[in-house]
Enzyme design. Structure first.
Site, PDB file in Angstrom:
ATOM      1  CE  LYS A 176       0.762 -12.238   0.055  1.00  0.00           C
ATOM      2  NZ  LYS A 176      -0.005 -12.589  -1.123  1.00  0.00           N
TER       3      LYS A 176
ATOM      4  CB  SER B 263       4.776 -13.753   0.577  1.00  0.00           C
ATOM      5  OG  SER B 263       3.642 -12.949   0.412  1.00  0.00           O
ATOM      6  CE  LYS B 264       2.379  -9.259  -4.100  1.00  0.00           C
ATOM      7  NZ  LYS B 264       1.141  -8.863  -3.418  1.00  0.00           N
ATOM      8  CB  SER B 265       8.602  -7.128   1.791  1.00  0.00           C
ATOM      9  OG  SER B 265       8.030  -7.923   2.791  1.00  0.00           O
TER      10      SER B 265
END
Ligand code: GLU
Ligand code: ZN
Length: 298
Positions: free
Chosen positions: A233, A235-237
């Site tokens: 995802k 947004s996380k990375s």
């Protein structure tokens, strides 16, 4: 018949710094609202006060402002709306649609239907009192709920076998996101919800709650989550990188391109006014790539 005025919203949770994933949801909901000559409301979803991060709300508002977003009306905060959620709960209780649940996490882990995490209905018929330390669950019917997502298409879910009776008030006294979002979308007159596809599988629960509370259902557009090249995802990375409020153009362009809008490169050096003007003139929701739609569950 008079059409209801288009009302969209952006509803971030102040749980961390805004990142490209946040921006993509903001951009898509904003452009849908502007292109439809509607309102775009901003709601801070801090109903789960235990996950609130100091400074995150300020950072969100400042970033949106610096990126040139213009929201309509006052910003509302879920943490200030407990009495409104309680009214909705009372309404559900009056219709006998909810029940208190005393199951501990441990018990649920042992009994959940085939370890699926689905509530086995343990307290459904126990007639427990509505005590403070009990969670409150909504009883779900044995039927499949479907809706036609404007981006992803038909989505169906059997509430009983894929979800189970779900918590609308937690044992710590906080209202659950599912109830808060339904009450707020209805009271704010939201006609279309544009958000990330990580919430696709929550939508049948929300539609069922709307039906229980006699609220109309908005239209839904779920944006396929953007994955990085390794399939994580985005947004996380990329979360750590955050968004630079002093350099909005590159991130705005990246968001538009992730949404399939093919913004001209020279806009990377433009001001936000020019970028928004181009984006509003050229916005086409049909161009949002569906390639990753089935990977949203990551
Ligand atoms: N507050 C949720 C989030 O930040 C979004 C909820 C919604 O758009 O319905 O993930
Ligand atoms: Zn229970």
């Amino acid at each position: 018949m008079t059409e209801k005025r288009y009302t969209g919203r952006f509803a971030p949770s102040p749980t961390g710094d805004p990142h490209l994933g946040t921006l993509i949801a903001a951009v898509a909901s904003y452009l849908q609202a502007r292109v439809n000559h509607g309102d775009w409301l901003l709601r801070i979803e801090d109903v789960d006060t235990t996950r609130r991060v100091a400074g995150a709300e300020d950072a969100m508002l400042r970033t949106l402002d610096r990126f040139g977003f213009e929201w309509d009306g006052d910003v509302i905060r879920q943490s200030a709306r407990t009495a409104i959620y309680q009214q909705a709960l009372d309404q559900l209780d009056a219709e006998d649609l909810v029940f208190p649940c005393t199951c501990s996490r441990k018990l649920l882990a042992q009994t959940a239907v085939e370890q699926s995490g689905i509530y086995p209905g343990t307290c459904r018929t126990r007639q427990l009192p509505f005590a403070h330390e009990h969670a409150i669950r909504l009883r779900v019917p044995e039927r499949t709920l479907g809706f036609d997502d404007r981006i992803i298409g038909e989505y169906r879910q059997s509430l009983a076998t894929e979800c189970g009776d779900f918590v609308i008030k937690r044992r710590d006294g906080l209202f659950a996101y599912q109830l808060a979002v339904v009450v707020d979308d209805a009271l704010q007159g939201v006609t279309e919800v544009v958000r990330g596809a990580d919430l696709l599988e929550s939508t049948p629960r929300q539609i069922y709650l709307q039906q229980c509370l006699n609220h109309p259902s908005p239209a839904y557009c779920h944006i396929p989550l953007i994955l990085d090249p390794t399939g994580r995802k985005l947004s996380k990375s990329e979360g750590a990188a955050g968004l630079n409020p002093d350099r909005p153009a590159p991130s705005l362009l990246a968001a538009l391109n992730h949404l399939g809008q093919q913004a001209p490169e020279e806009l990377g050096h433009a001001g936000t006014t020019d970028i928004w003007q181009w984006a509003i003139e050229n916005w086409d929701i049909g161009k949002i790539p569906l390639a990753h739609a089935t990977l949203y569950n990551g």
